[in-house]
Design a protein around this motif. Structure first.
Motif, PDB file in Angstrom:
ATOM      1  N   UNK A 192      72.564 -26.760  21.643  1.00  0.00           N
ATOM      2  CA  UNK A 192      72.947 -28.168  21.719  1.00  0.00           C
ATOM      3  C   UNK A 192      72.641 -28.728  23.103  1.00  0.00           C
ATOM      4  N   UNK A 193      73.063 -27.989  24.120  1.00  0.00           N
ATOM      5  CA  UNK A 193      72.911 -28.486  25.487  1.00  0.00           C
ATOM      6  C   UNK A 193      71.433 -28.685  25.809  1.00  0.00           C
ATOM      7  N   UNK A 194      70.599 -27.731  25.370  1.00  0.00           N
ATOM      8  CA  UNK A 194      69.179 -27.826  25.685  1.00  0.00           C
ATOM      9  C   UNK A 194      68.527 -28.988  24.942  1.00  0.00           C
ATOM     10  N   UNK A 195      68.848 -29.122  23.667  1.00  0.00           N
ATOM     11  CA  UNK A 195      68.234 -30.197  22.880  1.00  0.00           C
ATOM     12  C   UNK A 195      68.695 -31.569  23.367  1.00  0.00           C
ATOM     13  N   UNK A 196      69.990 -31.708  23.627  1.00  0.00           N
ATOM     14  CA  UNK A 196      70.510 -33.004  24.086  1.00  0.00           C
ATOM     15  C   UNK A 196      69.875 -33.368  25.418  1.00  0.00           C
ATOM     16  N   UNK A 197      69.754 -32.380  26.301  1.00  0.00           N
ATOM     17  CA  UNK A 197      69.148 -32.651  27.603  1.00  0.00           C
ATOM     18  C   UNK A 197      67.695 -33.084  27.432  1.00  0.00           C
ATOM     19  N   UNK A 198      66.977 -32.394  26.554  1.00  0.00           N
ATOM     20  CA  UNK A 198      65.568 -32.743  26.350  1.00  0.00           C
ATOM     21  C   UNK A 198      65.435 -34.189  25.870  1.00  0.00           C
ATOM     22  N   UNK A 199      66.291 -34.592  24.922  1.00  0.00           N
ATOM     23  CA  UNK A 199      66.238 -35.976  24.414  1.00  0.00           C
ATOM     24  C   UNK A 199      66.537 -36.978  25.522  1.00  0.00           C
ATOM     25  N   UNK A 200      67.584 -36.691  26.295  1.00  0.00           N
ATOM     26  CA  UNK A 200      67.977 -37.631  27.352  1.00  0.00           C
ATOM     27  C   UNK A 200      66.902 -37.727  28.431  1.00  0.00           C
ATOM     28  N   UNK A 201      66.302 -36.581  28.764  1.00  0.00           N
ATOM     29  CA  UNK A 201      65.264 -36.597  29.804  1.00  0.00           C
ATOM     30  C   UNK A 201      64.042 -37.376  29.346  1.00  0.00           C
ATOM     31  N   UNK A 202      63.693 -37.217  28.068  1.00  0.00           N
ATOM     32  CA  UNK A 202      62.543 -37.950  27.546  1.00  0.00           C
ATOM     33  C   UNK A 202      62.807 -39.446  27.632  1.00  0.00           C
ATOM     34  N   UNK A 203      64.043 -39.823  27.242  1.00  0.00           N
ATOM     35  CA  UNK A 203      64.430 -41.228  27.319  1.00  0.00           C
ATOM     36  C   UNK A 203      64.317 -41.731  28.763  1.00  0.00           C
ATOM     37  N   UNK A 204      64.770 -40.886  29.717  1.00  0.00           N
ATOM     38  CA  UNK A 204      64.743 -41.294  31.123  1.00  0.00           C
ATOM     39  C   UNK A 204      63.309 -41.480  31.613  1.00  0.00           C
ATOM     40  N   UNK A 205      62.431 -40.536  31.262  1.00  0.00           N
ATOM     41  CA  UNK A 205      61.032 -40.617  31.704  1.00  0.00           C
ATOM     42  C   UNK A 205      60.354 -41.847  31.099  1.00  0.00           C
ATOM     43  N   UNK A 206      60.585 -42.052  29.792  1.00  0.00           N
ATOM     44  CA  UNK A 206      59.910 -43.168  29.126  1.00  0.00           C
ATOM     45  C   UNK A 206      60.370 -44.512  29.661  1.00  0.00           C
ATOM     46  N   UNK A 207      61.675 -44.639  29.914  1.00  0.00           N
ATOM     47  CA  UNK A 207      62.196 -45.922  30.375  1.00  0.00           C
ATOM     48  C   UNK A 207      62.217 -46.036  31.892  1.00  0.00           C
ATOM     49  N   UNK A 208      61.749 -44.978  32.605  1.00  0.00           N
ATOM     50  CA  UNK A 208      61.793 -44.959  34.064  1.00  0.00           C
ATOM     51  C   UNK A 208      63.214 -45.183  34.591  1.00  0.00           C
ATOM     52  N   UNK A 209      64.169 -44.636  33.857  1.00  0.00           N
ATOM     53  CA  UNK A 209      65.581 -44.797  34.201  1.00  0.00           C
ATOM     54  C   UNK A 209      66.076 -43.510  34.851  1.00  0.00           C
ATOM     55  N   UNK A 210      66.737 -43.588  35.986  1.00  0.00           N
ATOM     56  CA  UNK A 210      67.308 -42.352  36.518  1.00  0.00           C
ATOM     57  C   UNK A 210      68.480 -41.868  35.665  1.00  0.00           C
ATOM     58  N   UNK A 211      68.565 -40.554  35.516  1.00  0.00           N
ATOM     59  CA  UNK A 211      69.589 -39.969  34.653  1.00  0.00           C
ATOM     60  C   UNK A 211      70.362 -38.910  35.428  1.00  0.00           C
TER      61      UNK A 211
END
Ligand code: TYD
Ligand code: MG
Length: 459
Positions: A192-211
């Motif tokens: 869970x932790x790995x998958x959730x992190x991967x999703x959030x990081x992708x969102x951060x990279x795509x939106x150029x949002x710091x996470x």
């Protein structure tokens, strides 16, 4: 969007199957099957050609501009420095530390500072209710219209809210609390932790949002299992401290955007974490200058030298095997120093219990602090204090020789700033170090061996 499929992969041999079994049918290893999410099938397979506009082409290095990406300035100076000078857009930062150390407090203070600077901030709280978080924000003086709170643990909703709001900064407190319901394992599990992190990081990279993610340390000292998150994010920070002391150290152990091992010092007070601009002064505040068993080391914490007091107490043992206790230094290092003191200096320690403590709960890992540890022990055994205005620098070798320490000039300057008038350093140091940068008002004593250093330092 097609629902992602899950499957189970053996971490030993890479065998893949759709059901979980206790034993891998291919290699026969037990408990090695891990649940993973399969990416939905894309037409044309993985390597389908992208439209020409989306295909990056190689460019000569001088044409690539690093200043295209402007960091977000952060008003909390100590934290900004640890991050490498502000917050990097699109970067993923993991903050971990023991429960109750102040991770949520620090992130709320950061959220408030960024909100005040004009950006919108989304604070996702998976552990505490909206009311609890609001109470903390009030206590920290951080209630601001730009600061939004989402109390939820369902990652689908969290991602949807981020997409709808497009905030300038996202904080998820904590990554162990959120979950994806596509996975059968429970929140906080490695999958869970790995998958959730991967999703959030992708969102951060795509939106150029710091996470920023909060990660709890497990009993074994890892962040959610075997450091699964550390290699996924850009920056890993640890918030450390001692439950019995109010100061906290924010340490970067990995940073793609700055130097690692950088340390920020804070003090936990009634209105949150306050920056400590002169930490050495704080660590030395309660020192008794002419007590035996005390010596001053100058370890380098990140790029900054710190002055710390090392204390030792030697007392005649009541046991057949004398005891050794190390607090704040490595136990094996203490054994080594005690052995060198016995064999090369002739100090009789075989009937002495030795306790070593680094004052303030600080942990020093550098061998450059060996000399201070050794002198604290000798001083206690002989009951003679180390000169009160003396700092000690040097690594101890197995032959009892003193070995050089990096960045001597910076360490000596810090000691001089705090009123230290003398320092013992390894004799070999001058050959590599820039001695012209040593502080003028300090008497520098060069010692070749531990023996010479003891002669020079004990009053
Ligand atoms: P918290 O940030 O909740 O820790 P974590 O998120 O790492 O688990 O802070 C926990 C402790 O900090 C708690 O014992 C109360 C104390 N604290 C203060 O002393 N002053 C403050 O202003 C705040 C907000 C907390
Ligand atoms: Mg918390």
């Amino acid at each position: 969007m097609p629902k992602p499929r899950t499957s189970f992969v053996c971490t030993e041999c890479g065998h893949r199957q759709t059901k979980w079994t206790g034993r891998c049918p291919k290699c026969g290893a037990w408990n090695t099957l891990q649940e993973v999410i399969e990416a939905p099938e894309t037409p044309g397979g993985k390597h389908r050609a992208r439209p020409a506009g989306e295909r990056p082409a190689p460019r000569p290095l001088p044409d690539i501009r690093a200043d295209d990406i402007a960091r977000i300035p952060l008003a909390i100076g100590e934290m900004s420095r640890v991050l490498g000078g502000g917050i990097m857009p699109g970067g993923g930062v993991l903050i971990s530390g023991d429960p109750g150390i102040g991770k949520s407090t620090l992130l709320m203070q950061m959220a408030a500072a960024v909100a005040q600077s004009g950006l919108t901030v989304l604070y996702v709280s998976g552990e505490e209710s909206a009311y609890q978080v609001k109470r903390r924000a009030e206590r920290l003086g951080g209630v601001h219209p730009n600061l939004f709170l989402l109390a939820d643990v369902d990652l689908h909703n969290i991602l949807a809210q981020i997409a709808a709001m497009n905030p300038g900064l996202v904080i998820v407190d904590s990554i162990q609390a959120v979950y994806l319901d596509d996975l059968s394992s429970s929140a906080g599990s490695v999958t869970q932790v790995r998958e959730c992190t991967a999703h959030l990081l992708r969102m951060a990279k795509e939106g150029n949002t710091p996470l920023f993610l909060v990660g709890h340390v497990t009993k074994e000292g890892n962040i959610a299992g075997p450091r699964v998150l550390e290699h996924m994010v850009d920056t890993v920070l640890y918030l450390e401290g001692d439950r019995f002391h109010s100061y906290r150290l924010l340490r970067s152990v990995k940073n793609r955007f700055g130097s690692t091992n950088e340390v920020g010092v804070f003090e936990m007070g009634p209105s949150g974490l306050q920056e400590v601009s002169n930490p050495s002064e704080m660590f030395l505040a309660e020192r008794l200058p002419n007590a035996s068993g005390s010596a001053i080391a100058v370890p380098l914490e990140g790029t900054r030298p710190l002055l710390v007091e090392v204390q030792a107490l030697a007392s005649t043992t009541a046991f057949a095997q004398p005891r050794r206790t190390a607090n704040g230094i490595d136990f094996n290092r203490l054994l080594l120093i005690a052995a060198v003191l016995g064999k090369r200096v002739g100090l009789r320690l075989s009937d002495q219990d030795i306790f070593v403590n680094v004052v303030g709960g600080l942990k020093i890992t550098e061998p450059g602090s060996d000399l201070a540890v050794a002198l604290a022990i000798v001083s206690s055994v002989r009951n003679r204090p180390v000169a009160a205005d003396m700092a000690l620098l040097g690594e101890i070798g197995l032959s009892g020789e003193l070995r050089s320490v990096s960045q001597l000039a910076r360490r000596l300057t810090e000691a001089s700033k705090l009123g230290f008038k003398r320092a013992v350093i390894p004799r070999s140091a001058g050959r590599h170090a820039r001695t012209d940068a040593f502080p003028d008002d300090m008497e520098i004593i060069r010692a070749r061996s531990l023996h010479q250093a003891i002669e020079a330092a004990l009053t």
